[in-house]
Each structure stands twice: as C-alpha cells, then as structure tokens.
Scaffold this motif. Structure first.
Motif, PDB file in Angstrom:
ATOM      1  N   ASP A 123     -69.018 -16.091 -50.431  1.00  0.00           N
ATOM      2  CA  ASP A 123     -67.768 -15.429 -50.772  1.00  0.00           C
ATOM      3  C   ASP A 123     -67.683 -14.126 -49.992  1.00  0.00           C
ATOM      4  OD1 ASP A 123     -65.905 -13.620 -52.440  1.00  0.00           O
ATOM      5  OD2 ASP A 123     -65.689 -15.536 -53.471  1.00  0.00           O
ATOM      6  N   LEU A 124     -66.492 -13.787 -49.563  1.00  0.00           N
ATOM      7  CA  LEU A 124     -66.259 -12.554 -48.817  1.00  0.00           C
ATOM      8  C   LEU A 124     -66.822 -11.336 -49.531  1.00  0.00           C
ATOM      9  CD1 LEU A 124     -64.206 -11.691 -46.295  1.00  0.00           C
ATOM     10  CD2 LEU A 124     -62.844 -10.818 -48.176  1.00  0.00           C
ATOM     11  N   PHE A 125     -66.787 -11.349 -50.870  1.00  0.00           N
ATOM     12  CA  PHE A 125     -67.193 -10.178 -51.633  1.00  0.00           C
ATOM     13  C   PHE A 125     -68.709  -9.971 -51.656  1.00  0.00           C
ATOM     14  CE2 PHE A 125     -63.053 -10.594 -54.223  1.00  0.00           C
ATOM     15  CZ  PHE A 125     -62.390  -9.769 -53.330  1.00  0.00           C
ATOM     16  N   VAL A 126     -69.492 -10.993 -51.305  1.00  0.00           N
ATOM     17  CA  VAL A 126     -70.945 -10.807 -51.218  1.00  0.00           C
ATOM     18  C   VAL A 126     -71.324 -10.711 -49.736  1.00  0.00           C
ATOM     19  CG1 VAL A 126     -71.531 -11.733 -53.473  1.00  0.00           C
ATOM     20  CG2 VAL A 126     -71.297 -13.310 -51.572  1.00  0.00           C
ATOM     21  N   TRP A 127     -70.737  -9.705 -49.086  1.00  0.00           N
ATOM     22  CA  TRP A 127     -70.888  -9.472 -47.651  1.00  0.00           C
ATOM     23  C   TRP A 127     -72.335  -9.302 -47.225  1.00  0.00           C
ATOM     24  CZ3 TRP A 127     -73.469  -4.964 -46.934  1.00  0.00           C
ATOM     25  CH2 TRP A 127     -73.433  -4.043 -47.995  1.00  0.00           C
ATOM     26  N   TRP A 128     -73.191  -8.845 -48.151  1.00  0.00           N
ATOM     27  CA  TRP A 128     -74.586  -8.529 -47.844  1.00  0.00           C
ATOM     28  C   TRP A 128     -75.431  -9.764 -47.555  1.00  0.00           C
ATOM     29  CZ3 TRP A 128     -76.122 -11.034 -52.131  1.00  0.00           C
ATOM     30  CH2 TRP A 128     -75.332 -10.921 -53.287  1.00  0.00           C
ATOM     31  N   THR A 129     -74.916 -10.962 -47.795  1.00  0.00           N
ATOM     32  CA  THR A 129     -75.677 -12.159 -47.438  1.00  0.00           C
ATOM     33  C   THR A 129     -75.763 -12.346 -45.925  1.00  0.00           C
ATOM     34  OG1 THR A 129     -73.688 -13.507 -47.704  1.00  0.00           O
ATOM     35  CG2 THR A 129     -75.168 -13.382 -49.586  1.00  0.00           C
ATOM     36  N   LYS A 130     -74.894 -11.664 -45.174  1.00  0.00           N
ATOM     37  CA  LYS A 130     -74.999 -11.754 -43.712  1.00  0.00           C
ATOM     38  C   LYS A 130     -76.337 -11.213 -43.220  1.00  0.00           C
ATOM     39  CE  LYS A 130     -72.673 -10.844 -39.318  1.00  0.00           C
ATOM     40  NZ  LYS A 130     -73.922 -10.627 -38.562  1.00  0.00           N
ATOM     41  N   ASP A 131     -76.848 -10.179 -43.861  1.00  0.00           N
ATOM     42  CA  ASP A 131     -78.140  -9.622 -43.456  1.00  0.00           C
ATOM     43  C   ASP A 131     -79.243 -10.675 -43.574  1.00  0.00           C
ATOM     44  OD1 ASP A 131     -76.765  -7.275 -43.100  1.00  0.00           O
ATOM     45  OD2 ASP A 131     -77.364  -6.406 -45.023  1.00  0.00           O
ATOM     46  N   THR A 132     -79.179 -11.498 -44.611  1.00  0.00           N
ATOM     47  CA  THR A 132     -80.149 -12.581 -44.769  1.00  0.00           C
ATOM     48  C   THR A 132     -79.993 -13.608 -43.663  1.00  0.00           C
ATOM     49  OG1 THR A 132     -80.103 -12.280 -47.181  1.00  0.00           O
ATOM     50  CG2 THR A 132     -81.014 -14.346 -46.348  1.00  0.00           C
ATOM     51  N   ALA A 133     -78.735 -13.987 -43.358  1.00  0.00           N
ATOM     52  CA  ALA A 133     -78.489 -14.948 -42.277  1.00  0.00           C
ATOM     53  C   ALA A 133     -79.008 -14.405 -40.949  1.00  0.00           C
ATOM     54  CB  ALA A 133     -76.999 -15.256 -42.190  1.00  0.00           C
ATOM     55  N   ASP A 134     -78.801 -13.111 -40.710  1.00  0.00           N
ATOM     56  CA  ASP A 134     -79.283 -12.516 -39.463  1.00  0.00           C
ATOM     57  C   ASP A 134     -80.803 -12.575 -39.368  1.00  0.00           C
ATOM     58  OD1 ASP A 134     -76.705 -11.969 -38.711  1.00  0.00           O
ATOM     59  OD2 ASP A 134     -76.769  -9.834 -39.198  1.00  0.00           O
ATOM     60  N   GLU A 135     -81.480 -12.288 -40.482  1.00  0.00           N
ATOM     61  CA  GLU A 135     -82.938 -12.334 -40.463  1.00  0.00           C
ATOM     62  C   GLU A 135     -83.454 -13.756 -40.253  1.00  0.00           C
ATOM     63  OE1 GLU A 135     -85.489  -9.938 -42.780  1.00  0.00           O
ATOM     64  OE2 GLU A 135     -83.849  -8.796 -43.687  1.00  0.00           O
ATOM     65  N   LEU A 136     -82.700 -14.737 -40.747  1.00  0.00           N
ATOM     66  CA  LEU A 136     -83.094 -16.132 -40.571  1.00  0.00           C
ATOM     67  C   LEU A 136     -82.631 -16.698 -39.226  1.00  0.00           C
ATOM     68  CD1 LEU A 136     -82.284 -17.507 -44.159  1.00  0.00           C
ATOM     69  CD2 LEU A 136     -84.511 -16.833 -43.240  1.00  0.00           C
ATOM     70  N   GLY A 137     -81.723 -15.984 -38.556  1.00  0.00           N
ATOM     71  CA  GLY A 137     -81.207 -16.450 -37.271  1.00  0.00           C
ATOM     72  C   GLY A 137     -80.313 -17.664 -37.387  1.00  0.00           C
ATOM     73  N   ILE A 138     -79.518 -17.716 -38.480  1.00  0.00           N
ATOM     74  CA  ILE A 138     -78.650 -18.878 -38.725  1.00  0.00           C
ATOM     75  C   ILE A 138     -77.198 -18.423 -38.847  1.00  0.00           C
ATOM     76  CG2 ILE A 138     -80.471 -20.229 -39.828  1.00  0.00           C
ATOM     77  CD1 ILE A 138     -79.306 -19.444 -42.546  1.00  0.00           C
ATOM     78  N   PRO A 139     -76.243 -19.340 -38.665  1.00  0.00           N
ATOM     79  CA  PRO A 139     -74.815 -18.987 -38.783  1.00  0.00           C
ATOM     80  C   PRO A 139     -74.474 -18.491 -40.181  1.00  0.00           C
ATOM     81  CG  PRO A 139     -75.080 -21.140 -37.743  1.00  0.00           C
ATOM     82  CD  PRO A 139     -76.422 -20.754 -38.274  1.00  0.00           C
ATOM     83  N   TRP A 140     -73.516 -17.567 -40.220  1.00  0.00           N
ATOM     84  CA  TRP A 140     -73.025 -17.027 -41.488  1.00  0.00           C
ATOM     85  C   TRP A 140     -71.511 -17.154 -41.532  1.00  0.00           C
ATOM     86  CZ3 TRP A 140     -70.170 -12.377 -42.798  1.00  0.00           C
ATOM     87  CH2 TRP A 140     -70.178 -12.057 -44.159  1.00  0.00           C
ATOM     88  N   TYR A 141     -71.044 -17.914 -42.513  1.00  0.00           N
ATOM     89  CA  TYR A 141     -69.610 -18.117 -42.717  1.00  0.00           C
ATOM     90  C   TYR A 141     -69.207 -17.431 -44.018  1.00  0.00           C
ATOM     91  CZ  TYR A 141     -70.373 -21.826 -39.303  1.00  0.00           C
ATOM     92  OH  TYR A 141     -70.719 -22.531 -38.168  1.00  0.00           O
TER      93      TYR A 141
END
Length: 480
Positions: A123-141
């Motif tokens: 969800d757009l409102f849990v923007w902080w999950t992008k940091d996890t995706a970045d650390e895992l090196g995977i796409p974040w939608y």
C-alpha cells in the motif's frame, strides 16, 4: 499448494492495510494470480481484512496460488480529533513500521534463499517497505488504494502549501482549483496531505522511485481530470533529473477499476446478510436508496435523526446500514416511532451488508455514500447513481468527480462537506433523495451512470487500457 519441482518461482510479498477499501485491490490481484502456475504469495496485514482473506483461502478461492498469511499489524491508533473518520494514515503507518521490523529482519536473513520474495507490492501508505525491497535487491510496487488525485495532492503538497491552498484554513478555499490533475474547489482538497508534511514527503520520495506505481483507476475513467496522467508526467520528470537505480525505472500501471463487480473483479459472496437481500427482493425495480458510509467513516450521531426524518419525508424506500455506537441501541439514536412509521418501506441493517450484491440488485436505484474510492468505483461499475456526503481524505474530491465531472450523482448539501453536519436538514435530505430517485433530473443522472458503466466495461475488455496495463504488470511481476 507447494511450489512445483522445487524450482524458485515468483514469490510476491504483499503488505496491505486491514481496512476493506485498502485491501480490496490486493485481494483482486490474488484472484488474477490464481491463473498462473508456481506462484507464491505472502500477505502481511492485520484486522478484519486478513480474517476475510483467510476465509476465502480456506474455501479454495485462489486455486493453485501458494498463499501464506501473516498477521503482523495491530489495529490503527485512534484519532479522536475527528469522530467522523477516527483514523489517520500517518499515525497508523508509523505504528505499523515498528511492528514490521521483525519481518524485515527475517527477510534480510533469508535473502537469496528459496524462501525469499522476488517482489514486494505494498500500500502507498506503507512507503517504508521500499527500504526492505532495496536491501533485498527486488522490485518494489506500490498501490494507490485511494483515488489518484489524493496521491497526486500528496506529491504536490509542498506547492499547495506554498500557494496557501489549504481546504479549511485558506482564504482561497472557495476558489476553483487550477492545477493539473486536481479539480473542483480548494475546499475539496484532502487536508491530510497538507497536515502531515513529513509523511507525504516520504510517500512522494519513495513512490516516484518505485519499480511500478499501481492505480485503481483508468485513463478513460479520469478523462480530462487527468490525475494519473499528471503522475506519469511527474515520474518522467523525476527520471530525467534523477535516473536512479535500475529498479527505479518507474512505470505507471492504471489497472482499475478493480471492484467486487463481475467484469471488474471477483464478486466475493461470503457470509452474506440474506435478510437485506430478501427485503430488496420485495421492492420495485430501481426504487430503493441504499445508504452506507463505509467501513471506517460515519456521520456524527447528532445528524442521524435528521437523516432518518429526511428519508421518511421523501417517501422513497431505503436500505440503511446504520452504525450504532457502543452502549447504544437503534432506538436510542433514531427518532421516536420512526421504525414503526417506515416499516416495510425501510430496512435498517446494524451489522454488515453485502454492498456489491446490494448495488447489483435490480431494486437498488441510488446510493447515498461517503464517496470512499472503493464505494465510488463499485457504484460506477454497477451503474448506480449516487448522493454524496463525503467525510474525509479523498472523499470530497471523489464526490466532486461524481457530481460535477461525470454527472452521475448529486451532493446532499451545498458548499464544503465539512459543514454538512450543521447545514444539512431533514428537508434538505428529503429534497436530495427525491431529486435523485424520482425527478426528471434523476432520470438524466441515471442515463449518465449507465454511460459511465459502459465506458468502464470497454476499459477492462480485451484491448482496453486496463486490460493491457494489468496484463503487462502481471507479466513483469512474474518474471523471475
């Protein structure tokens, strides 16, 4: 439901919010993924939507999807300053970020293993999950589960503040908006995007660098309103000024409407309230006004007697989903003798009503709504005209989209909806109901509703923009 042959297939981690309006697009996405083999989906959420998803899973709705469900988030903290809408995304998101920390640590420890996710959708409102995706090196939608104009107003909120365009405090509140992708009046803007600047700055920074931005809308539906189109232009501007990482070559996917309406999504029938539907069976075609204010919002209790007396005076049959405060009874909040006077013509549901089934019922001819985006889409897809009483967030602008842009509804009152609680009267309710349900004006609005329904049918049909965008997104998502 294990993955076949021990191979590493797509593993999608979905982080969704517990409110039905926010979880509905995620659930519909899982329905779409069930047509693909060797797909694992882990859903992290909390609250009633997770219970609902579990029941769908238990009865086998998702076929061969290896669905895993984790309850992580507690109930959102209350926001007592606003009794009409007692939750705020910013405070809830901050709490859920803390609750997610254990999951984040586990995901990082499992990085590269067969159990690791291959993409995150949040969800757009849990923007902080992008940091996890970045650390895992995977796409974040990220999914904009509110209307696109609320997302856009968050993206441009610094400019709104610079121009003193606050919907409540600005001296320009009665002026028409003149910014790309935003429409209506200054008082229609979502105040939250201006009142929580740090939260929306984080949403903007991360979302404009997503692998993909998903909107529960379509370019055809928005037409000249153009909010998604404006977001596309903002994304392209960002990519030119700051190309970012390979996984930040952001695409915008307008994949809506996604709604529990046949043709636009799965109609989920689970624990339906049969009494309300049986009562509708006894009413004439197109005669009933359905009244509901969403899963979170509600009008202040002081207004309920005026609503009731207005419905009574209108003479129109109605089905009313009425939220009764704890410690109160229906008799406590309704006018004396009201239920006896409207017996047979009015049905009051104090629990849960199957909204999609109600909107699709032949007897339903109108919908008095808070104009939440999920409810608005369901009404548009069903071809049911609306009376709007917006309460918060994107709802005033959603209502403007309904009444002024597509002309498929009428406002209950005049001016800013924040004033409705003090300005809307029994006579005003009765007049609005009769305008929609029995007047010549109402007949034209009903024709417009059917026109928009046909427009939306074309977007989701083969070759339509939503049809193409959704398939492009799923194809990209499942490429490991």
């Amino acid at each position: 439901m294990a993955q076949g042959n021990g191979s590493r297939g797509p593993h999608i981690l979905m982080v969704m919010l517990g409110a039905p309006g926010h979880s509905s697009p995620f659930i519909q996405l899982i329905y779409h993924l069930r047509h693909h083999k060797n797909v694992t989906v882990t859903v992290i959420s909390g609250g009633p939507s997770l219970v609902h998803l579990s029941k769908l899973h238990e009865r086998g709705d998702f076929y061969d999807v290896d669905l895993r469900i984790e309850s992580v988030f507690g109930p959102p903290p209350l926001y007592p300053q606003d009794p009409k809408f007692p939750a705020r995304a910013a405070t809830a998101s901050a709490q859920w970020q803390i609750e997610f920390e254990g999951v984040k640590k586990r995901l990082i420890q499992e990085k590269g293993s067969a159990r690791a996710p291959t993409a995150i959708i949040s969800d757009l409102f849990v923007w902080w999950t992008k940091d996890t995706a970045d650390e895992l090196g995977i796409p974040w939608y990220t999914v904009s589960t509110t209307a696109s104009w609320m997302t856009l107003s968050g993206f441009v909120s610094p400019l709104l503040r610079t121009r003193d365009l606050h919907p409540v405090l600005s001296g320009q509140k009665y002026e028409k908006l003149d910014m790309p992708g935003l429409f209506g009046y200054v008082y229609d803007l979502p105040a939250e995007t201006l009142e929580w600047p740090e939260f929306y700055a984080n949403i903007t920074h991360h979302s404009l660098r997503a692998t993909g931005l998903l909107f529960n809308s379509s370019l055809e539906l928005e037409g000249a309103a153009g909010s998604v189109q404006t977001v596309i232009e903002l994304v392209e501007q960002r990519k030119k000024s700051d190309p970012g990482k390979p996984l930040e070559n952001t695409k915008v996917f307008p994949i809506g409407p996604m709604a529990q309406i046949p043709g636009y999504g799965e109609l989920v029938k689970l624990g339906e309230q049969e009494e309300a539907l049986k009562w509708l069976d006894t009413q004439e075609k197109g005669s009933v006004l359905y009244i509901a204010f969403g899963s979170l919002g509600n009008v202040v209790m002081e207004v309920v007697p005026q609503l009731a007396l207005g419905f009574e005076e209108s003479g129109v049959p109605f089905l009313w989903v009425l939220k009764v405060p704890p410690g109160k009874t229906v008799e406590d909040i309704l006018p004396e003798g009201f239920q006896a006077r409207v017996q047979g013509r009015g049905f009051i549901e104090t629990g849960w009503a199957p909204q999609s089934s109600v909107l699709l019922h032949p007897a339903t001819g109108g919908f008095l709504s808070h104009a939440g985006w999920n409810s608005t889409l369901e009404s548009l897809c069903a071809g049911v005209p609306m009376l709007t009483w917006p309460l918060s967030a994107d709802q005033p602008m959603n209502a403007r989209f309904v009444t002024d842009f597509h002309k498929v509804g009428l406002p209950v009152g005049e001016g800013p909806s924040e004033d409705y609680s003090t300005t809307v009267t029994k006579a005003g309710i009765s007049k609005a109901v009769k305008r929609l349900m029995v007047s010549e004006e109402g007949k034209e609005i009903r024709k417009n509703s059917l026109r928009v329904k046909e427009l939306l049918h074309q977007t989701v049909s083969e070759g339509g923009s939503t049809y193409v965008a959704l398939r492009n997104f799923i194809s990209e998502l499942l490429t490991v």
